[in-house]
Each structure stands twice: as structure tokens, then as C-alpha cells.
Write a protein that holds these residues in place. Sequence first.
Motif, PDB file in Angstrom:
ATOM      1  N   SER B  63       0.816  -1.210   0.000  1.00  0.00           N
ATOM      2  CA  SER B  63       0.000   0.000   0.000  1.00  0.00           C
ATOM      3  C   SER B  63       0.850   1.262   0.000  1.00  0.00           C
ATOM      4  O   SER B  63       0.429   2.291  -0.511  1.00  0.00           O
ATOM      5  CB  SER B  63      -0.955  -0.004   1.191  1.00  0.00           C
ATOM      6  OG  SER B  63      -0.220  -0.063   2.384  1.00  0.00           O
ATOM      7  N   ARG B  64       2.062   1.186   0.534  1.00  0.00           N
ATOM      8  CA  ARG B  64       2.892   2.393   0.579  1.00  0.00           C
ATOM      9  C   ARG B  64       3.674   2.624  -0.705  1.00  0.00           C
ATOM     10  O   ARG B  64       3.847   3.754  -1.128  1.00  0.00           O
ATOM     11  CB  ARG B  64       3.876   2.339   1.756  1.00  0.00           C
ATOM     12  CG  ARG B  64       3.199   2.459   3.101  1.00  0.00           C
ATOM     13  CD  ARG B  64       4.215   2.709   4.191  1.00  0.00           C
ATOM     14  NE  ARG B  64       4.816   4.032   4.121  1.00  0.00           N
ATOM     15  CZ  ARG B  64       5.969   4.361   4.685  1.00  0.00           C
ATOM     16  NH1 ARG B  64       6.649   3.462   5.354  1.00  0.00           N
ATOM     17  NH2 ARG B  64       6.454   5.580   4.575  1.00  0.00           N
ATOM     18  N   LEU B  65       4.184   1.559  -1.320  1.00  0.00           N
ATOM     19  CA  LEU B  65       5.048   1.770  -2.482  1.00  0.00           C
ATOM     20  C   LEU B  65       4.706   0.922  -3.704  1.00  0.00           C
ATOM     21  O   LEU B  65       4.622   1.439  -4.819  1.00  0.00           O
ATOM     22  CB  LEU B  65       6.520   1.520  -2.092  1.00  0.00           C
ATOM     23  CG  LEU B  65       7.534   1.658  -3.245  1.00  0.00           C
ATOM     24  CD1 LEU B  65       7.563   3.084  -3.803  1.00  0.00           C
ATOM     25  CD2 LEU B  65       8.942   1.257  -2.796  1.00  0.00           C
ATOM     26  N   LEU B  66       4.504  -0.371  -3.498  1.00  0.00           N
ATOM     27  CA  LEU B  66       4.450  -1.265  -4.666  1.00  0.00           C
ATOM     28  C   LEU B  66       3.243  -1.014  -5.557  1.00  0.00           C
ATOM     29  O   LEU B  66       3.318  -1.203  -6.771  1.00  0.00           O
ATOM     30  CB  LEU B  66       4.495  -2.734  -4.213  1.00  0.00           C
ATOM     31  CG  LEU B  66       5.695  -3.097  -3.328  1.00  0.00           C
ATOM     32  CD1 LEU B  66       5.696  -4.579  -3.006  1.00  0.00           C
ATOM     33  CD2 LEU B  66       7.015  -2.697  -3.991  1.00  0.00           C
ATOM     34  N   ALA B  67       2.129  -0.580  -4.962  1.00  0.00           N
ATOM     35  CA  ALA B  67       0.942  -0.267  -5.770  1.00  0.00           C
ATOM     36  C   ALA B  67       0.461   1.132  -5.430  1.00  0.00           C
ATOM     37  O   ALA B  67       0.635   1.603  -4.310  1.00  0.00           O
ATOM     38  CB  ALA B  67      -0.165  -1.275  -5.480  1.00  0.00           C
ATOM     39  N   ASN B  68      -0.125   1.797  -6.408  1.00  0.00           N
ATOM     40  CA  ASN B  68      -0.789   3.075  -6.160  1.00  0.00           C
ATOM     41  C   ASN B  68      -2.278   2.773  -6.144  1.00  0.00           C
ATOM     42  O   ASN B  68      -2.878   2.522  -7.194  1.00  0.00           O
ATOM     43  CB  ASN B  68      -0.450   4.083  -7.256  1.00  0.00           C
ATOM     44  CG  ASN B  68      -1.115   5.433  -7.018  1.00  0.00           C
ATOM     45  OD1 ASN B  68      -2.134   5.533  -6.359  1.00  0.00           O
ATOM     46  ND2 ASN B  68      -0.520   6.480  -7.564  1.00  0.00           N
ATOM     47  N   THR B  69      -2.870   2.785  -4.962  1.00  0.00           N
ATOM     48  CA  THR B  69      -4.237   2.282  -4.824  1.00  0.00           C
ATOM     49  C   THR B  69      -5.293   3.203  -5.440  1.00  0.00           C
ATOM     50  O   THR B  69      -6.459   2.866  -5.454  1.00  0.00           O
ATOM     51  CB  THR B  69      -4.569   2.009  -3.347  1.00  0.00           C
ATOM     52  OG1 THR B  69      -4.281   3.184  -2.590  1.00  0.00           O
ATOM     53  CG2 THR B  69      -3.743   0.848  -2.811  1.00  0.00           C
ATOM     54  N   VAL B  70      -4.855   4.361  -5.951  1.00  0.00           N
ATOM     55  CA  VAL B  70      -5.795   5.202  -6.702  1.00  0.00           C
ATOM     56  C   VAL B  70      -6.186   4.488  -8.001  1.00  0.00           C
ATOM     57  O   VAL B  70      -7.312   4.578  -8.462  1.00  0.00           O
ATOM     58  CB  VAL B  70      -5.169   6.581  -7.031  1.00  0.00           C
ATOM     59  CG1 VAL B  70      -6.091   7.427  -7.914  1.00  0.00           C
ATOM     60  CG2 VAL B  70      -4.851   7.334  -5.749  1.00  0.00           C
ATOM     61  N   ILE B  71      -5.234   3.751  -8.582  1.00  0.00           N
ATOM     62  CA  ILE B  71      -5.489   3.121  -9.889  1.00  0.00           C
ATOM     63  C   ILE B  71      -5.215   1.623  -9.894  1.00  0.00           C
ATOM     64  O   ILE B  71      -5.568   0.946 -10.860  1.00  0.00           O
ATOM     65  CB  ILE B  71      -4.598   3.755 -10.994  1.00  0.00           C
ATOM     66  CG1 ILE B  71      -3.147   3.896 -10.498  1.00  0.00           C
ATOM     67  CG2 ILE B  71      -5.161   5.068 -11.468  1.00  0.00           C
ATOM     68  CD1 ILE B  71      -2.135   4.059 -11.586  1.00  0.00           C
TER      69      ILE B  71
END
Lengths: 227, 84
Positions: B63-71
Motif C-alpha cells: 500500500s505504501r510503495l508497490l501499488a498506487n491504490t488510486v489506480i
Amino acid sequence: MKFAVIVFPGSNCDLDMYHAIKDELGEEAEYVWHDTHDLSSYDGILLPGGFSYGDYLRAGAIARFSGVMDEVRKAAEAGKPVLGICNGFQILTEAGLLPGVLLRNKDLKFTCRTVSLKVENANTLFTNDYAQGEEIRIPVAHGEGNYYCDDATYQHLKDNNQIVFTYAEDFNGSRNNVAGIINERGNVLGMMPHPERAVSDLIGGTDGLPLFRSIVKQWRESHVSHA
Amino acid sequence: MKKVKVYVTLRESVLDPQGSAVMGSLHKMGYGEVQDVRIGKYLELVIGDSERDVDALVEELCSRLLANTVIEDYRYEIEEVVSQ
């Protein structure tokens, strides 16, 4: 007025930014390396374009965790002007200082040319030297400038006049042609086009100058009235 | 030691021009039955022994770096690795 031009590994518009401030505006500018832990002596923070950390993972994703970003956040919280251009805009969205995200251009092409923008909000510290609705010509140079946000976020931006610039014509797929947005407080602006590349007739135009002049004007006025 | 396989995918609501280009190519190659292509990312992490709960740790990394949870959405699998 003294500006910090933040330099990440892979920044490449830092020189243009420095030139715009120093040579065209006659204000102070210093390059500041990404591991700096103190920006308190600067009045304005500039995040330049480029490909920080090779844009690995996602554009701006790694730069967002650079040491200097805590300081950028502090500067934003203190109300100092923070301007992110191109990769700088991508970093500001990754850092959560601005909403939304920049996706790959819809046609997958890196687009490098001068485009027309409309000034949607001339009542910000970055745009008070433009006229409301004015059309300006500013270069773009990006492969990931397709602004995306969900419906609720877009409505929120719209209702608060946070959409500052739009493209006159769609070319990258940005939601409602959004080219630049500001935070709610009005002191953090992110935009994909490059005003620092439009500061001299010699290089094709001066439509970017009023943006930098606006920042300086606002700063001067607020510092005179507080003196 | 644990091996973590992380899959990061674009949310359904987000257009994937790369996926569309790949699908177009597959169609031109004669694979008309392909109805959709979505491109995502696959990451492999090796996590050393830690007192932290590995699920909570991986959740945080994603949630902090590996994925951008906006998209993007993410999911992961954790495997025990026996060190040599």
C-alpha cells in the motif's frame, strides 16, 4: 525571493528551472539535492521535470520517499509555494500532496510539442499575472501525463476551483483535459506542461513567465504587508 | 525466510492503453477470440526472518510503495522458503 530547485537522480529540467528563476526573473535559486533535510531557508520549492529514479515502478513513486520529501511536505504545510512540473507533478500526486495520478498517454506516445492551455483559475498565487480564461502556449514533453482521478475527486476539484490549467485540445487522454491542479489551500500546484521552457522569445515564447512572476509578486506583497 | 509473490493490476475502471495495443496485435495475428488484455506487474520479494507479522508487513509494502491504490489493486502469495 529564494527558490529551491530540488534535484533527484534523473531530474533533467532542473537547469531550465534554475535559468528561468535566476536569469529571466532575477530572483535567487539554488539546486538542492534530494537527500537534503532542511528547506527552511527557502521561500519557494520547485520540483522539476525529468525521470527521477528512472521512473521505475511508477513515475514519481520512488522519488516520493526521498529524504527531501518530508521537507517538501513541511514547506507545503507552512504555506510556502510548491510547484511541481511534469515529473514534479507526478511526484506530488504519488506523495499525496495532490489528488489523482498521471497515467500513460492514451496513444502511448511521448508527446513533445507546444500546446495551447486555458487558464481556468487566475485567482491563485501561481496565476494572478494571467487573465481568467486566457489562452497560453506552453510546451509539453511527457509520455505519462494522462491525468486520472475518480468521479468524486474530480467533482471536488471542480467545486473548489482547483483545476488551474486545461488543454485546449485533448492529446493525452487527461480527464476533462486537466493539465494542472492546485491543492485546497492553494499553495501546491502540479502541472504537466513546462512553463520554465517558455520564458524567452529566443526559445519560442514567454507565456510561462507570468506564472513565475505571479509567485514572486504574491510573495513580495505578503512580505511587505507583514513588515 | 519467505518468498512473496506480489501481483499488481490496474483497477477495472482504469483504461489500459498498453493492454489495448497488445490485444490489437493479437487480433491482427488472427487470435480473434481474445476479448481483453490487461497488463499488470509481478514482483518477487524475499523476506528475511523478522519479528513482524509478515502479512502486515507485505500489506504495508504494497500500500505504501508497490501499488498506487488510486489506480491499482494488489494481491500476494507468501511461501515458506527453507534456507540451504
